[in-house]
Design an enzyme around this catalytic site. Structure first.
Site, PDB file in Angstrom:
ATOM      1  N   HIS A 152      48.985  35.378  48.540  1.00  0.00           N
ATOM      2  CA  HIS A 152      47.875  36.086  48.270  1.00  0.00           C
ATOM      3  C   HIS A 152      48.237  37.629  48.506  1.00  0.00           C
ATOM      4  O   HIS A 152      48.876  37.858  49.515  1.00  0.00           O
ATOM      5  CB  HIS A 152      46.703  35.705  48.828  1.00  0.00           C
ATOM      6  CG  HIS A 152      45.371  36.190  48.362  1.00  0.00           C
ATOM      7  ND1 HIS A 152      44.921  37.636  48.612  1.00  0.00           N
ATOM      8  CD2 HIS A 152      44.408  35.756  47.788  1.00  0.00           C
ATOM      9  CE1 HIS A 152      43.649  37.711  47.940  1.00  0.00           C
ATOM     10  NE2 HIS A 152      43.382  36.938  47.008  1.00  0.00           N
ATOM     11  N   ASP A 200      48.307  32.539  56.779  1.00  0.00           N
ATOM     12  CA  ASP A 200      47.048  32.930  56.244  1.00  0.00           C
ATOM     13  C   ASP A 200      46.404  31.630  55.917  1.00  0.00           C
ATOM     14  O   ASP A 200      46.960  30.700  54.790  1.00  0.00           O
ATOM     15  CB  ASP A 200      47.320  33.519  54.782  1.00  0.00           C
ATOM     16  CG  ASP A 200      46.283  33.607  53.882  1.00  0.00           C
ATOM     17  OD1 ASP A 200      45.147  33.216  54.213  1.00  0.00           O
ATOM     18  OD2 ASP A 200      46.401  34.414  52.886  1.00  0.00           O
ATOM     19  N   GLN A 259      42.785  29.278  52.605  1.00  0.00           N
ATOM     20  CA  GLN A 259      42.455  28.073  52.002  1.00  0.00           C
ATOM     21  C   GLN A 259      42.565  26.923  52.591  1.00  0.00           C
ATOM     22  O   GLN A 259      42.461  25.572  51.927  1.00  0.00           O
ATOM     23  CB  GLN A 259      43.461  28.180  50.567  1.00  0.00           C
ATOM     24  CG  GLN A 259      43.074  29.264  49.591  1.00  0.00           C
ATOM     25  CD  GLN A 259      41.938  29.308  48.823  1.00  0.00           C
ATOM     26  OE1 GLN A 259      40.979  28.211  48.709  1.00  0.00           O
ATOM     27  NE2 GLN A 259      41.517  30.439  48.352  1.00  0.00           N
ATOM     28  N   LYS A 261      34.515  31.322  52.202  1.00  0.00           N
ATOM     29  CA  LYS A 261      35.200  30.061  51.394  1.00  0.00           C
ATOM     30  C   LYS A 261      34.771  28.892  52.073  1.00  0.00           C
ATOM     31  O   LYS A 261      35.241  27.903  51.711  1.00  0.00           O
ATOM     32  CB  LYS A 261      36.757  30.384  51.252  1.00  0.00           C
ATOM     33  CG  LYS A 261      37.135  31.820  50.199  1.00  0.00           C
ATOM     34  CD  LYS A 261      38.572  31.618  50.299  1.00  0.00           C
ATOM     35  CE  LYS A 261      39.062  32.776  49.789  1.00  0.00           C
ATOM     36  NZ  LYS A 261      39.199  33.409  48.386  1.00  0.00           N
ATOM     37  N   CYS A 297      44.943  37.134  42.493  1.00  0.00           N
ATOM     38  CA  CYS A 297      45.555  38.066  43.620  1.00  0.00           C
ATOM     39  C   CYS A 297      47.010  37.337  44.001  1.00  0.00           C
ATOM     40  O   CYS A 297      47.055  37.514  45.255  1.00  0.00           O
ATOM     41  CB  CYS A 297      44.446  38.101  44.820  1.00  0.00           C
ATOM     42  SG  CYS A 297      43.148  38.903  44.300  1.00  0.00           S
TER      43      CYS A 297
HETATM   44  C1  LIG Z   1      45.190  32.409  50.412  1.00  0.00           C
HETATM   45  C2  LIG Z   1      44.332  33.470  50.519  1.00  0.00           C
HETATM   46  N1  LIG Z   1      44.436  34.380  51.199  1.00  0.00           N
HETATM   47  C3  LIG Z   1      43.640  35.605  51.123  1.00  0.00           C
HETATM   48  C4  LIG Z   1      42.363  35.688  50.584  1.00  0.00           C
HETATM   49  C5  LIG Z   1      41.632  36.666  50.713  1.00  0.00           C
HETATM   50  O1  LIG Z   1      40.179  36.430  51.231  1.00  0.00           O
HETATM   51  P1  LIG Z   1      39.119  37.523  51.422  1.00  0.00           P
HETATM   52  O2  LIG Z   1      38.992  38.071  50.186  1.00  0.00           O
HETATM   53  O3  LIG Z   1      38.183  36.859  51.822  1.00  0.00           O
HETATM   54  O4  LIG Z   1      39.766  38.721  52.263  1.00  0.00           O
HETATM   55  C6  LIG Z   1      41.959  34.419  49.470  1.00  0.00           C
HETATM   56  C7  LIG Z   1      40.888  34.722  48.693  1.00  0.00           C
HETATM   57  O5  LIG Z   1      40.711  35.351  48.051  1.00  0.00           O
HETATM   58  C8  LIG Z   1      43.005  33.552  49.680  1.00  0.00           C
HETATM   59  O6  LIG Z   1      42.851  32.574  48.806  1.00  0.00           O
END
Ligand SMILES: Cc1ncc(COP(=O)(O)O)c(C=O)c1O
Ligand SMILES: Cc1ncc(COP(=O)(O)O)c(C=O)c1O
Lengths: 162, 413, 413, 162
Positions: free
Chosen positions: B127, B203, B206, B229, B371
């Site tokens: 991401h 990370d 998910q 999430k 993203c």
């Molecule tokens: C794998 C992953 N990493 C990071 C994020 C970023 O999360 P956040 O926007 O809550 O910081 C997301 C979701 O948007 C994600 O799916």
């Protein structure tokens, strides 16, 4: 809910008004450690002189509330002239008394993280006057006031090993 | 799915107020939990109770409600620590989202430890949250950014791993892809990275919401996730890191809470985790996250995972039966190797157009690059239409999706 | 105070659910709004409605509730912009608190513009949030940090201002001291700074909640404030900055939302304000802040200020009458020159002990350094006991404080 | 709530399926600009050749949804052969049509920030086929799809001045 009398026992107010072993020691031969309570800005300075495994002199400085100052004063009288090993046992015992309800701010284990000894009972250690501070545990926010000088003492003891 | 199971599930759905909502006279079909999950009533209640009975600034107040607010916050920290099997509460740093958590590591750890000649390895399926912070720091510090490629099945191509890790100081990997659903072999990667002398950042945005998580078993050094999430509120994320790493890292944001002393000529940083929590924390949100974690504990993360595997299997089967080769679901074919994230390409209908028709029928999916633009380029598509499942979804949601896809096919004829 | 006025005020109090709470069989007397304010029901309702009806991730979803969530967030941005008379919505950057807002400026603007030979000027009465970020950056970039001293009346000593500003690139100042209540001459300072070629950063954390704010009239270049002190939720802060500054500044946190494009070899930043809003924003909190701003608009900020001036006057008079020279209230004596922040030293009773007795009677005040240690050193006290007033306080709260001080005096006899 | 037919008019789908002026122009003599829609990943590339204040050639590339692609196609036919000043007026008129309800994502003014001209009516500008895109304003999320190529055209026009 505990009343104020549980916190402010007469002997505590006495140590607050007439602190024992107040002042500075010359460094060296003494060592010095400074402790902060970031919650309220209290500062405690602990000076100790150790020779042949015995705490020959103690002095405390700094500023703070009645609980932190009286605890420092009582700590100084309790450890002065004691063997380092005894003082360490006393620290354990005191901190255990201060965490009976285990609710120190900062979460589990926060006040009991000084290693394997921390689970020792303190049946064999006499707390004496220090028992007066037992009421503090009913006021969790103040626990750090009471333990500040003790944690600082531990740091000073570490210094003597350095 | 047995009658018993689906009864329990409709009970789950009923705990989420938004899912009772109707869109254009149809029940809402919420299939965008990979972007953000819905919140159960108990999480909203926890935050309301906080605001209505103990709201006060934390850590510095001697009065009763301030102490209660502090306790509520710190109990939530404990609950979160237990939820991911962290060895100590002090290793849980609260951030505003997982993006901030990763930036914290990049800026603080990376700023202190990375320089010319060093390398950071990430994957092509990251991401942007686990890419851009490294771009920023690479430009500033002059280290190299290397990429583990994605193979044709939507897994990581690890054939060049040793070479990539040679000289690397950090490996960053998503535990589960938010586009492909791929569950990556985190433990295997961590062992390889550690052998090469690199640390491992996971990370888990998910992953934590969907599978039982054990930071120690995963072999991670840093692991981040995000409240919104996982049935929690917006405005709250988590960085877990090994205490000794946190202790050695310089502060990130400066301000109140994170100091022991401030003088005109400098400052003394507070102990962990407070060192990394400058300013008034998102207190109500932390309380809400604590409630979300307890809610998920109540369901049981093993059962959450089981439910999602079987629902994903049902979805893959249904879509295959109805649309065959007209519909391509990216990522691993085997439900046990993936999460319930279904990124679809349907004929040549652009995802934005497809999702518009789905929306017309109350089916909420996401269209776009999610993203993950480098991954999109690898897949050779500008965007995908992504339906994602969570614990409150059931077969009726999947059926509604399948029906709506049919309607879209008819519309764009 | 007229009967009419106090009736209207008790109506105000009734809008804040927490203030109906009792502590040890007495009504709570909440006098810690400078640390964090209570929240009116309408703010909680706005967040609940968001979660129960339109919760979805913003800016990237084509479906109806995602569009509604985006609209709700962006309308709140407009409301906030109007509240401080920002020329454009694009100049409103949402952060997690004002601490992050100031760190953003220090890291992004400061990182790009400050180096050896430069100077940043701040005041001795700054909150740690407007000190530590400059310490961190000064250590990294090698510029000089200079201090405007505090005079004996709790105002700024501006006699050396020209010298201090000579060669300075930024002046950082709190619009209102969170310890002394001092309202600083921001416009005057801004003019002087601009004449010297320096930009002006205003920490308005204690100002925006209490006075009508006009960023243009103040002459600020950057201005930050924080939601939880202005009837809004935790987890949300605001940085306002002139668009051309934001446009020229490099990104702060990297991730989703803040990009236009991401490639393996770099990224392209999004337009402002999104460039500075990496990751999922605190959506519900932004909605809550929007509701808080509308609530304050409904009361009228002029009237909020009027109420606080008269209540502060009443408090200063009452305390003086009852305790005379035994009680020292730090800061300006004239209510029109200060906010309703009353930092007290009472005999030689330590603030922590004093606030303990007050708490016993349900009076919530803060004891400590109030994240302003350099100021504490200037005042020559380790800590103060701070009572702070807001729109929901009334004379009965002040009376309860005065009574409780008497009880404390008796107790420590 | 508007129906899908309001959005997907026949003429739009036709331009989507059979885009006009699709491809690249040689740079120079042409100039090129690239626009991104960060919401969905759409990219539009606009090439224009200007001589003597007239847009002598236009071509568009990139990828995106039916709205962004058809809008690009319709934009190209609408401005090809026009004077630059006329093209600018058309941009204004088009963007004004796209913001009748003033609810573009990004808040007030977001799609109308091109300077003093932005308040002009477009009574004097014929939108022709472009009127088919009017339904897009009922789907606020899609407005940026429709305006993407127009904003990119403006950037390309700026390029010719650089
Ligand atoms: C794998 C992953 N990493 C990071 C994020 C970023 O999360 P956040 O926007 O809550 O910081 C997301 C979701 O948007 C994600 O799916
Ligand atoms: C003047 C001032 N600046 C900054 C802050 C920091 O605010 P926050 O903790 O919400 O970032 C505060 C309050 O704590 C304050 O009073």
């Amino acid at each position: 809910m505990a009343g104020l009398e549980d916190l402010y026992r007469e002997i505590i107010l006495d140590h607050y008004r007439n602190p024992r072993n107040r002042g500075e020691l010359e460094v060296p031969p003494a060592v010095q450690a400074v402790g902060f309570n970031p919650l309220c800005g209290d500062e405690v300075v602990v000076y100790i002189e150790v020779s042949d495994g015995v705490i020959t002199d103690v002095s405390t400085g700094g500023q703070g509330c009645s609980i932190s100052q009286s605890s420092a004063s009582m700590m100084s009288t309790a450890v002065k002239g004691r063997k380092v090993s005894e003082a360490r046992r006393l620290v354990q015992a005191f901190k255990q008394m201060m965490s009976i309800h285990g609710t120190g701010i900062g979460g589990r284990g926060d006040d009991l993280d000084d290693g394997p000894d921390s689970t020792n009972g303190h049946g064999d250690v006499k707390l004496g006057d220090l028992e007066a501070l037992r009421g503090v545990v009913k006021f969790p926010v103040r626990i750090k006031c009471a333990t500040l000088s003790w944690n600082t003492l531990v740091e000073a003891l570490e210094e003597t090993l350095a | 799915m047995s009658a018993d199971r689906s009864e329990r599930l409709s009970a789950t759905k009923a705990q989420f107020p938004l899912l009772a909502r109707r869109v254009r006279d149809r029940p809402i079909v919420y299939l965008d939990s990979a972007a953000s999950s819905q919140k159960p009533q108990c999480v909203l209640d926890a935050m309301n109770t906080y605001y209505e009975t103990i709201n006060a600034n934390v850590h510095r107040g001697a009065y009763e409600i301030a102490a209660q607010a502090t306790d509520a916050m710190e109990s939530a920290r404990s609950a979160v620590a237990r939820f991911v099997n962290a060895p100590s509460d002090n290793e849980i740093v609260f951030t505003k989202n997982v993006t901030e958590a990763i930036n914290l590591v990049a800026r603080s750890w990376g700023g202190a430890n990375l320089g010319p000649g060093d390398a950071v390895v990430i994957t092509e399926m990251e991401h942007h949250a686990n890419i851009v912070p490294w771009h920023i720091m690479a430009a500033e510090k002059g280290f190299e950014l290397r990429w583990i490629p994605v193979d044709s099945d939507g897994g990581l191509d690890l054939s060049g791993l040793d070479r990539l890790l040679d000289g690397a100081k950090l490996l960053g990997v998503t535990a589960m892809s938010n586009v492909l659903g791929t569950l990556n072999p985190v433990r295997h990667l961590a062992d390889a990275a550690h052998d090469a002398g690199a640390l491992v950042l996971v990370d888990a945005a998910q992953y934590v919401p969907h599978l039982p998580t054990d930071v120690q078993a995963l072999g991670a050094d840093f692991l981040g996730f995000t409240g919104h999430k996982m049935c929690g509120p917006t405005g709250i994320g988590v960085l877990w890191a090994r205490a000794e790493l946190l202790e050695a890292m310089p502060p990130f944001l400066g301000g109140g809470e994170m100091i022991l002393d401030v003088r005109k000529d400098g400052f003394l940083a507070n102990h962990i985790p407070h060192k990394f929590e400058a300013g008034t924390p998102p207190i109500a949100e932390i309380v809400g996250l604590g409630a979300a974690v307890e809610y998920l504990n109540g369901l049981g993360m093993e059962r959450v995972r089981e439910h999602e595997v079987s629902l994903t299997a049902y979805a893959l089967r249904t879509l295959q039966e109805r649309y065959g080769s007209e519909l391509d679901v990216h990522g691993p074919a085997e439900p046990a190797c993936r999460g319930g994230v279904l990124s679809m390409s349907f004929r040549d209908i652009h995802p934005h157009d497809l999702s518009q028709v789905l929306d017309d029928r109350g089916v909420c999916v996401r269209a776009g690059h999610h993203c993950a633009k480098p991954l999109m380029r690898h897949l050779g598509v500008p965007a995908t239409t992504r339906a994602s499942l969570y614990v409150y979804n059931d077969t009726s949601d999947v059926d509604a999706l399948a029906d709506a896809l049919g309607a879209a096919g008819d519309f764009f004829g």
